[in-house]
Design an enzyme around this catalytic site. Structure first.
Site, PDB file in Angstrom:
ATOM      1  CD  GLU A  13      -2.814  -1.342   2.350  1.00  0.00           C
ATOM      2  OE1 GLU A  13      -4.036  -1.534   2.237  1.00  0.00           O
ATOM      3  OE2 GLU A  13      -2.228  -1.341   3.450  1.00  0.00           O
ATOM      4  CG  ASP A 193     -12.238  -7.855  -0.335  1.00  0.00           C
ATOM      5  OD1 ASP A 193     -13.222  -7.912   0.420  1.00  0.00           O
ATOM      6  OD2 ASP A 193     -11.182  -7.277  -0.003  1.00  0.00           O
TER       7      ASP A 193
HETATM    8  N1  ADE Z   1      -9.378  -4.865   3.583  1.00  0.00           N
HETATM    9  C1  ADE Z   1      -9.583  -5.270   2.312  1.00  0.00           C
HETATM   10  N2  ADE Z   1     -10.666  -6.069   2.231  1.00  0.00           N
HETATM   11  C2  ADE Z   1     -11.152  -6.180   3.482  1.00  0.00           C
HETATM   12  C3  ADE Z   1     -12.238  -6.875   4.046  1.00  0.00           C
HETATM   13  N3  ADE Z   1     -13.048  -7.625   3.295  1.00  0.00           N
HETATM   14  N4  ADE Z   1     -12.453  -6.765   5.386  1.00  0.00           N
HETATM   15  C4  ADE Z   1     -11.633  -6.018   6.150  1.00  0.00           C
HETATM   16  N5  ADE Z   1     -10.578  -5.337   5.669  1.00  0.00           N
HETATM   17  C5  ADE Z   1     -10.329  -5.415   4.341  1.00  0.00           C
END
Ligand code: ADE
Length: 225
Positions: A13, A193
């Site tokens: 990141e 996601d």
């Molecule tokens: N960072 C990236 N995706 C995430 C998720 N699904 N839950 C918590 N932190 C995240």
């Protein structure tokens, strides 16, 4: 904004900013690396806090106490909580809160805030950066907690309780610490996601692309300050 603090949780990141900045000096406090230098003529202090709210709270306080920053930007990736916010799209925080702290505690105990409001100036800079790089973006609430969300049921609970755009694991504590120190902040996230049962697989595929995309927006913001 003379000196800008930039925090990412993971190396993927912050890599792009680290590559792009002119590095002047590196420090280490409480195990966190702090890279001071210049980006587009602007003094920046870049750090990597590790995953989770305790890490990001501690790191943000050190950034404020030791490096005299004028604002803080948290960059990284997140899970989408809304059907119209897709992988690789950007979320710019309007405000942030902890999804694993009861609302009554937030409201009735120090620092007496249900959410922490992001800086309007930084929001406008982030929007401008997304427009000029043709990146699809959304402004909205970001919630954080000490778990990776990969469950449609929990997703539904978060949506119902907070109406957030996305979920991650550091932003609310960056905002919380910035607020109690009276430092303007913003959380910039790119979706990796959908925080559902497929999240772990989608995350693995997109974490690097999304991490770089978010960092590129921060770089564009710095070039426009
Ligand atoms: N960072 C990236 N995706 C995430 C998720 N699904 N839950 C918590 N932190 C995240």
């Amino acid at each position: 904004m003379k000196r800008v603090g930039i925090i990412g949780a993971m190396q993927i990141e912050i890599d792009l900013v680290l590559d792009k900045m002119e590095l002047l000096k590196e420090y280490k406090f409480a195990g966190f690396p702090f890279y001071t230098g210049v980006l587009y003529g602007r003094e920046i202090v870049l750090t990597r806090c590790g995953v989770g709210k305790v890490n990001s709270a501690s790191c943000t306080q050190i950034l404020i106490d030791r490096f005299n920053i004028d604002c803080v930007i948290n960059t990284g990736i997140a899970g989408s909580l809304k059907n119209d916010i897709s992988v690789c799209e950007m979320v710019i925080s309007s405000d942030v809160t902890h999804h694993d702290v009861r609302k009554a505690q937030m409201k009735n105990l120090f620092p007496f805030e249900e959410t922490f409001i992001a800086s309007e100036e930084l929001i406008n800079l982030a929007i401008k950066a997304c427009i000029s790089t043709a990146s699809k973006y959304h402004c909205g609430r970001i919630v954080s907690g000490e778990c990776f969300v990969e469950d449609n049921k929990l997703k539904g609970v978060l949506l119902n309780d907070y109406s957030p755009a996305c979920v991650e694991m550091e932003g609310s504590s960056v905002g919380h610490v910035a607020f109690i120190n009276n430092i303007p902040f913003i959380i910039i996230r790119c979706i990796s996601d959908n925080a559902d049962e497929e999240a772990a697989i989608t995350y693995d595929t997109f974490e690097k692309i999304a991490g770089n995309q978010s960092a590129s927006i921060v770089i564009e913001m710095i070039s426009n300050i």
